[in-house]
Scaffold this motif. Structure first.
Motif, PDB file in Angstrom:
ATOM      1  N   THR E  60     104.157 -40.976  -9.742  1.00  0.00           N
ATOM      2  CA  THR E  60     104.321 -39.966 -10.793  1.00  0.00           C
ATOM      3  C   THR E  60     105.626 -40.254 -11.535  1.00  0.00           C
ATOM      4  O   THR E  60     106.519 -40.932 -11.033  1.00  0.00           O
ATOM      5  CB  THR E  60     104.384 -38.552 -10.198  1.00  0.00           C
ATOM      6  N   ASN E  61     105.711 -39.687 -12.736  1.00  0.00           N
ATOM      7  CA  ASN E  61     106.934 -39.878 -13.529  1.00  0.00           C
ATOM      8  C   ASN E  61     108.142 -39.355 -12.769  1.00  0.00           C
ATOM      9  O   ASN E  61     109.229 -39.925 -12.840  1.00  0.00           O
ATOM     10  CB  ASN E  61     106.815 -39.154 -14.871  1.00  0.00           C
ATOM     11  N   ASP E  84     103.576 -46.613 -18.091  1.00  0.00           N
ATOM     12  CA  ASP E  84     102.879 -46.254 -19.319  1.00  0.00           C
ATOM     13  C   ASP E  84     103.860 -45.501 -20.233  1.00  0.00           C
ATOM     14  O   ASP E  84     104.941 -45.104 -19.807  1.00  0.00           O
ATOM     15  CB  ASP E  84     101.620 -45.453 -19.014  1.00  0.00           C
ATOM     16  N   PRO E  85     103.506 -45.312 -21.507  1.00  0.00           N
ATOM     17  CA  PRO E  85     104.443 -44.713 -22.469  1.00  0.00           C
ATOM     18  C   PRO E  85     104.992 -43.363 -21.994  1.00  0.00           C
ATOM     19  O   PRO E  85     106.191 -43.093 -22.137  1.00  0.00           O
ATOM     20  CB  PRO E  85     103.597 -44.563 -23.725  1.00  0.00           C
ATOM     21  N   GLU E  86     104.135 -42.546 -21.411  1.00  0.00           N
ATOM     22  CA  GLU E  86     104.607 -41.241 -20.937  1.00  0.00           C
ATOM     23  C   GLU E  86     105.713 -41.411 -19.903  1.00  0.00           C
ATOM     24  O   GLU E  86     106.741 -40.739 -19.952  1.00  0.00           O
ATOM     25  CB  GLU E  86     103.450 -40.489 -20.265  1.00  0.00           C
ATOM     26  N   CYS E  87     105.471 -42.296 -18.970  1.00  0.00           N
ATOM     27  CA  CYS E  87     106.475 -42.551 -17.948  1.00  0.00           C
ATOM     28  C   CYS E  87     107.731 -43.105 -18.589  1.00  0.00           C
ATOM     29  O   CYS E  87     108.854 -42.707 -18.265  1.00  0.00           O
ATOM     30  CB  CYS E  87     105.911 -43.530 -16.917  1.00  0.00           C
ATOM     31  N   HIS E  89     108.879 -42.633 -21.502  1.00  0.00           N
ATOM     32  CA  HIS E  89     109.570 -41.560 -22.201  1.00  0.00           C
ATOM     33  C   HIS E  89     110.276 -40.650 -21.208  1.00  0.00           C
ATOM     34  O   HIS E  89     111.462 -40.310 -21.362  1.00  0.00           O
ATOM     35  CB  HIS E  89     108.563 -40.757 -23.034  1.00  0.00           C
ATOM     36  N   ALA E  90     109.564 -40.279 -20.171  1.00  0.00           N
ATOM     37  CA  ALA E  90     110.131 -39.342 -19.186  1.00  0.00           C
ATOM     38  C   ALA E  90     111.386 -39.931 -18.540  1.00  0.00           C
ATOM     39  O   ALA E  90     112.424 -39.261 -18.445  1.00  0.00           O
ATOM     40  CB  ALA E  90     109.088 -39.029 -18.114  1.00  0.00           C
TER      41      ALA E  90
END
Lengths: 248, 248, 248, 248, 248, 248, 248, 248
Positions: E60-61, E84-87, E89-90
């Motif tokens: 998980t992030n 991935d991009p979400e990770c 960013h986080a």
């Protein structure tokens, strides 16, 4: 415990020598087949005149001869598959009445030649190199009591040869099609006829044929709906199933 | 050039308007099918009451509906395979008389329910996960005019369930066996009966099942001689061939 | 025909109402299992306290709940594998006493916590990504009544971590080893201990891991003689066999 | 540095000849095994009476003889696998007390025949062609001190033979099942018994058996939960693990 | 037991409080690593300035952020792969100093930019679609303290582009070559230079590329002797080994 | 057109006999290599003392002898790989100074024994059956001017043997690891050292080793980051790259 | 160094400013392509009117638009393959004159419609599901300046449809044949005509089609000698080569 | 029914002996080929001077001789492929005018040496081990009436050799490229020329070449658009198609 034993047990039940609970208990501990309760089989006709089949590969010539001799005591017809020439010679020398087919490696004892199939079975192959497999199918089909029509060398790359045989093909009740390389013939034959087609991929080819894999995959993906498939080079299996269908 | 054109040509031959050499030359340049020379087919009976079959996958709902509507003008029965629920809904909404089976994704128009098969076809599956494929086979077998006996969940790991169904199995004239994972059921069934067994590997399983490859290889290597095989998940194909055999 | 019917038949034999030949004939036509003759099983102890197991994949949440509810009437422990979070939530909401493990997708009803195994089972994994599969094995081992020792993240590339756990490993009676990628851990563990090692290849990896194939082949070729293998990601199967062994 | 050296070092520490820091430094530079610190092993019993095992393949007859002679100085039992007839003859000529088994290619020196296993191990095979692999398993199981029950030729296509052996199978504490072709027997056996089943795919078959791959995949996908798998033709490995389990 | 414990034990030996035999016994039962005997490593220099590496996939992030934060307490540089991009960013939101590279999915914390490599590393790719993998290699090479020369889009079908880069290639001390489809570039590069070439097959392609298998096999069969290979899409691994070599 | 021709052309330009445009046009039509413009190579040192290498397989003994004789005119060292014993005998008979190594099938002419490598190369193998491949690597490494440390038979199933060699391993500048079967050794070695590890899968094994495929896949999926891989049985290639690295 | 630099160097040679040896040395250090020495190409005609080709997959819509716009400055015709509908819409909105074909995912700018091929190219497919691939071939063939004859749905299972198209097929100078499933059509077409046949396996099918592998293997093993093969679903490649041949 | 029969039927129609309906009916029942209606072929020129081709493999020397002798009655040129030395000797002894090529196993009768191709065909191979396959292509190309330019040993790892042959390559109208191992040469050649390139993967290599699979996959994934592929080792097929193209 065979049927006689069961009868004897029941007689003891009747005479009161054996208690019912005891009888049930004894029966519980018996494997059911030992009771002689044969498998129910409504299609026994399918099995009349069935040849006994022996796989020679992996056995010594003496073993093959001994097995064949024993089987021939009870069975009119015996088919021995995948026998090399030495084995073929040894067996036919030792047991009279057999014939060896060097192309396919089959030894055949064909004493009961009653026709039991209801129609004709066509055995077809794509190229001359596929003939050994087709011959195994043909010899099986014959020894199982069928008229057979063999058609060689009608591969899809020479589609006129195939078309010239349409009528012969359409007269068959079941068709066995043997093909190596791209394995396309069963689809083409399947599209020409309405009857079941049994496809046999052969290991003929080189390189990307991967010992029959290409033909096998081709046949499994046939766009003709009346095609089923057996293992690579399994001429015997195809002939066997074709014979079963032809007896129905 | 259709038969009328051929007739007209022959009339010109008769009347002397066209020379025989010219007639032969004209005929030579025609694709033979255009002459209306139909394929000779001695087994036409096999094709009476055959349903039309449409593969929905890869077509829009509108296309499937349109094709089905057109086919239903000439054919009593239409079978549409691999339709997703949306397609199933769309087609049955638009064309009355159809039924959608969500498990197998089949849409069936079954207006002519004449029995044409000569015996019963058993459709068997190993586990509940194999039911969708078995259902595709069953619906095919029914729409082609056969009595069907469906037996679910008799995998080889619970061999008692299989043994309990021996009698039902032995009453079938042909058996379709669907199994995923190790694909062992066709061998076990094949050993219990004398009739032809059509094996359908399913893509059920995970890991080393490789989407049905394990079951497919298992079935191709069956030690029972009465087994032939169709493509992975090809319930329709198995049902189709079983129906052909049952009409013989 | 159940045992009562058999008793009644035997009573008729005793009383003379039924002839012995007739009795034999009637018995012949019965599937033997219906006689209630259970499979002889000398290892019944192996099965005491066995949980019922349900594969959630391919079933609706309602179906899983219904099956679980029914099983829980007769069985203290129920293990549901491959349930997605929605299913996990639905089932544990509807049936009290269950616990959902999101990593492995297991739902477990563990009401009878009797220890039945004779020693400890170690469940080991090579990397943190293998934990879901290891957890499936661990939950299985526990619900089958075993003490379990879980050891995570001791892959062969960090051999010191493995060596540090030698003593814990050598205290186990059976070891389940889960590993993806090159799947080398079972060989290394197998070389350190004398007990049976059950190897579970996982689908962890990318590229030439081919979804667990690399690990599977590695484990099958293990140079340690005490290693056997189950299917890719089959944590349940490994835990199940480990439990059987631990009950011996 | 062996234990004596360690003792001597500690004595020098005690006597003050060697400084503590120096002692620590010396110990740091030693590979720990040289300290004679044996691996902790709580299951040492598992290893009593273990035979030494030699793989003959890839070694000259002289090498095999020499190794065997040396091992026999310390070990009562020696098992040599994959020896061709020449090697078998050479070794048994040169070293008294050995026996060569030509089917499986095993040479066995079996001088200590103490039974160490707690129950019986069944070694089962599907067809006569699988016997060489089954024999390798059987000879291993025997030399490791187990009672063995060998059952040949009970493939799934003749399920009655299998059913007739239910009782014998259920008396085993562990079962080794060898099968080629479709490899279905372990599933069927696994469903009949409650004990662990070790499946050995054999390379028997042709065409799409791909030298045992079909059987291997079938066994890995077994629907029976008590089945684990070893490498193709690895009768020794299966016998070895079965023996370990039987000693537990 | 850490070094202090060992010292204390030896002191007890010296003082006579502990008997020598007792001391040996105690030491025998300790896992040797707990003695603090670190692995001897003559190439410690190789590891100076090594970044910590985290595989984001399957975490998980929050987990990735937490691990990264902890690692950054002791390590100047941290490389997170397959995010991935979400990770991306986080993590970069939560921990200052990181940079996310969306093409390759790498997050990099690069605080110590000391050059430790002795020469230049070239990172080459065959087509623009291979850039993500090449970028992963490049970011790895940089964070490990190397000068890097990236050369894109010099596939063998445009051999002039390759020839134009001969000089740049020959200035590198190690070369990483990423290529999908037929994977021919490493052979061509390998033939032009004398230095080690590390080949990375990419999963770029379709159909018979089989997700990078074609490129992988091509590279393993390279006719250039200076080529070694890593897993499909393993840009990180190639960059890592190239960096090790460049530090030698 | 060689350099002399270029010089002559430039002289004609200088003397005015040839016009500049004509000179440019002539140069445009020449393949550039014929100009004698050697490939720019900043790492020429890498190639000093490189042996010439000949693959014997597929050539007659006469061809191998002739090629070797010719090469030995200009090159001190010649390595001939994959030579069968007959070839080995023929070549060493005919050309003095060669040595034949029957295990690996290498013929070596090693006249210039200058050490050019900067450190030691370790050549490691997992089992005695892997020695032929390891020997090919070792002979290559030696003839290319390196000190070599060979360590045999330290497979992962006997991890203590591996641990005992930690120090020797950590003294190497590059390590070549040969392993068949599950191919796990490179990961274990890679985890113990910081230097580059070159993994050579060998074709040793049977069944599911698929002639080295299992080992190859295992090595490609190594969880140790310092591992790269060469083709199955490619001891020469691994030795060659190790030597290149050791010269850097 | 471009041609001007070369001219200037030669002028310095002529004027005596630069010594001949110096000139040779300078030239040696230049990459030859920088001299502007174009590849000799005797078949330049083959390349007149060649379209520029862009692979949309893996690029953003903006990138595709930008590339296309730039290419259209110098090239009349541009073909963009593997564009999804969004990309198709975006590009055709932004750049006038393009057409999007949703079936095949092609965007085509076809401004120069000169016919350059010397005959007709037939593009044939076996089933309606193969049309997307056939369309990609057709659009390629057209934009490269060829007359094309498209014939759909003439699979081998309906051999009469194939025979009806014999004449059209025999009028083609080159034939592209697209087929999935068993991939048998190229052999059948190849047997009917004398011209080169380029076979395109498509990924159409399910189960044992393995995403086009079955068709690919079939085509590689074609028993028709005039068949060559391209990658699965590579309609563009087949169309491209067919166009090259048709320009000869 | 041959043309004469058709003529006679039409004469009966003209004379009124046979009714038109009857004539149509009779014609309907005839297989069309028996009418002597040859396949329409607009490219008959393609077939002038075509050699007859015989595959020797799987036939006895006598069969090959007999077939060759018969073919030579009507055909000037006969090509026999895959003949072993014994067969080569037997046939050339028995039939004058033949030549045996031991490398490729070709026997060639080349009596009509008319040049029919419009340009030159280049036959290229990557390594000396690929020469047998290249020779099969070359002999085919020659006997089909083409000028051939053979270029050996220009593999991609020695790219300068390839570049030196640019001009020769660019003078060919079609190029056949044979390569084993990684199979990269067709891409490199394809990028240098504009004409069609026919790639022949060879089975040269070991280990992960998997008998030519690596080369085959590489060629199918070529990034050069002018490449098509034939089966592994199919030098004949490549030469045949190249000849067809060169006649266009």
């Amino acid at each position: 415990m065979d049927p006689d034993q069961l009868r004897s047990l029941l007689e003891q039940v009747r005479s009161g020598v054996v208690d019912i609970d005891v009888a049930i208990a004894r029966m519980r501990h018996l494997p059911f087949e030992d009771l002689g309760f044969a498998k129910v089989d409504h299609h026994r006709a399918l099995r009349h005149g069935m040849p006994e089949v022996v796989l020679a590969k992996g056995k010594t010539n003496e073993q093959v001869s001994a097995i064949a001799a024993r089987l021939l005591e009870n069975s009119s017809n015996v088919l021995i598959t995948r026998a090399d020439p030495e084995c073929g010679h040894a067996v036919t020398q030792q047991i009279p009445g057999g014939e060896y087919f060097p192309l396919s490696g089959v030894i055949r004892f064909w004493r009961d030649r009653t026709i039991r199939g209801r129609g004709k079975i066509a055995v077809v192959c794509a190229g001359t190199s596929d003939i050994p497999v087709a011959e195994e199918a043909q010899l099986t089909v014959e020894v199982m009591g069928n008229e057979v029509d063999t058609i060689h060398d009608i591969g899809v790359a020479g589609i006129h040869r195939l078309m010239q045989n349409r009528e012969r093909l359409s007269e068959a009740r079941v068709i066995v099609v043997c093909a190596g390389m791209e394995g396309a013939l069963p689809s083409a034959v399947g599209g020409l006829v309405s009857c079941p087609v049994i496809a046999v991929p052969t290991s003929i080819g080189y390189g990307a044929s991967f010992h029959g894999l290409a033909a096998l995959l081709g046949m499994l993906n046939s766009c003709a709906s009346n095609v089923t498939v057996v293992n690579i080079d399994n001429g015997f299996g195809a002939g066997y199933v074709a014979s079963l269908i032809n007896r129905l």
